[in-house]
Design a protein around this motif. Sequence first.
Motif, PDB file in Angstrom:
ATOM      1  N   VAL A 167       0.857  -1.183   0.000  1.00 53.99           N
ATOM      2  CA  VAL A 167       0.000   0.000   0.000  1.00 53.99           C
ATOM      3  C   VAL A 167       0.895   1.235   0.000  1.00 53.99           C
ATOM      4  N   ILE A 168       0.550   2.222  -0.801  1.00 54.74           N
ATOM      5  CA  ILE A 168       1.333   3.450  -0.847  1.00 54.74           C
ATOM      6  C   ILE A 168       0.862   4.376   0.268  1.00 54.74           C
ATOM      7  N   LEU A 169       1.807   5.031   0.938  1.00 51.15           N
ATOM      8  CA  LEU A 169       1.471   5.920   2.053  1.00 51.15           C
ATOM      9  C   LEU A 169       0.879   7.225   1.537  1.00 51.15           C
ATOM     10  N   LYS A 170       0.314   7.990   2.456  1.00 52.73           N
ATOM     11  CA  LYS A 170      -0.411   9.199   2.066  1.00 52.73           C
ATOM     12  C   LYS A 170       0.476  10.256   1.438  1.00 52.73           C
ATOM     13  N   ASP A 171       1.794  10.225   1.764  1.00 48.04           N
ATOM     14  CA  ASP A 171       2.678  11.227   1.150  1.00 48.04           C
ATOM     15  C   ASP A 171       2.990  10.888  -0.301  1.00 48.04           C
ATOM     16  N   GLY A 172       2.608   9.662  -0.723  1.00 47.83           N
ATOM     17  CA  GLY A 172       2.788   9.271  -2.114  1.00 47.83           C
ATOM     18  C   GLY A 172       4.209   8.946  -2.506  1.00 47.83           C
ATOM     19  N   LYS A 173       5.133   8.866  -1.556  1.00 45.43           N
ATOM     20  CA  LYS A 173       6.530   8.668  -1.889  1.00 45.43           C
ATOM     21  C   LYS A 173       7.094   7.334  -1.406  1.00 45.43           C
ATOM     22  N   MET A 174       6.345   6.619  -0.604  1.00 46.34           N
ATOM     23  CA  MET A 174       6.831   5.363  -0.062  1.00 46.34           C
ATOM     24  C   MET A 174       5.692   4.352  -0.011  1.00 46.34           C
ATOM     25  N   ALA A 175       6.048   3.078  -0.201  1.00 48.36           N
ATOM     26  CA  ALA A 175       5.060   2.013  -0.117  1.00 48.36           C
ATOM     27  C   ALA A 175       5.524   0.980   0.903  1.00 48.36           C
ATOM     28  N   VAL A 176       4.577   0.440   1.671  1.00 46.74           N
ATOM     29  CA  VAL A 176       4.888  -0.552   2.697  1.00 46.74           C
ATOM     30  C   VAL A 176       3.929  -1.729   2.564  1.00 46.74           C
ATOM     31  N   PHE A 177       4.331  -2.854   3.136  1.00 47.52           N
ATOM     32  CA  PHE A 177       3.496  -4.047   3.140  1.00 47.52           C
ATOM     33  C   PHE A 177       2.795  -4.160   4.487  1.00 47.52           C
ATOM     34  N   GLU A 178       1.473  -4.337   4.441  1.00 48.44           N
ATOM     35  CA  GLU A 178       0.685  -4.428   5.666  1.00 48.44           C
ATOM     36  C   GLU A 178      -0.258  -5.627   5.609  1.00 48.44           C
ATOM     37  N   GLU A 179      -0.557  -6.169   6.781  1.00 50.72           N
ATOM     38  CA  GLU A 179      -1.528  -7.252   6.861  1.00 50.72           C
ATOM     39  C   GLU A 179      -2.932  -6.674   6.698  1.00 50.72           C
ATOM     40  N   MET A 180      -3.689  -7.202   5.739  1.00 53.87           N
ATOM     41  CA  MET A 180      -5.025  -6.682   5.440  1.00 53.87           C
ATOM     42  C   MET A 180      -5.966  -7.806   5.064  1.00 53.87           C
ATOM     43  N   ARG A 181      -7.199  -7.680   5.538  1.00 50.41           N
ATOM     44  CA  ARG A 181      -8.257  -8.568   5.056  1.00 50.41           C
ATOM     45  C   ARG A 181      -8.751  -8.038   3.714  1.00 50.41           C
TER      46      ARG A 181
END
Length: 208
Positions: A66-80
């Motif tokens: 998922v891309i963060l709100k600043d639009g410059k970095m993406a991270v992997f998160e646990e999501m349903r």
Amino acid sequence: MATSADHPLAACATEMDFDLDLNSINIVDLDFREDTLYFIETVKQEFSKLDKRCVILRNTKNRVLVILKDGKMAVFEEMRDSEIKDNAPRTQFIIQHYKETMPKGLAVAISVRTEKKIYTLSCKNKKLHFKEGTAPDKIDGKEQDVLFYQEGIPGHNDKMQFKSFLYPEYYLACKENKGRFKLILKKGCQDEEGSTRFLVQNCTKTDS
């Protein structure tokens, strides 16, 4: 349109290494014309836009990119699944396919359309970041920092690797840093965790 299945590249594929014994080669005297030499010297690798698809990207631990709100970095998160939809369009990435003048693989660019802007993944100067703007319609020497080769993994039809066009030894990867799982550019792609392997799932854009 060719898919990754049409390009069965081995994991950690690298540029071909021509280690030849020159003494064993029969030299053939070819009558090269000046216009032929001119063509060889001036031909350039160009990329033209083909089709694109919407995808959800996951790492080997099933965490969602998922891309963060600043639009410059993406991270992997646990999501349903419901959370993936609720966090759209930041979980919906666009893989843009390109046609090459001299095909070497499946060339792609990765973009994301947030609520207000479009960002495209870049590895300029070996630093991974999302830069503002759409993936170019044509690439002929400039903006090659957004290009990656999407490679299949033998025995894993649903998993892919993404190798930098500019830096063939570097791959997109997932790395844990202070409890966060970040999308990074990593040299090489051999590790026990399979950090450079991604599950690519088709999706339908829910944003307008």
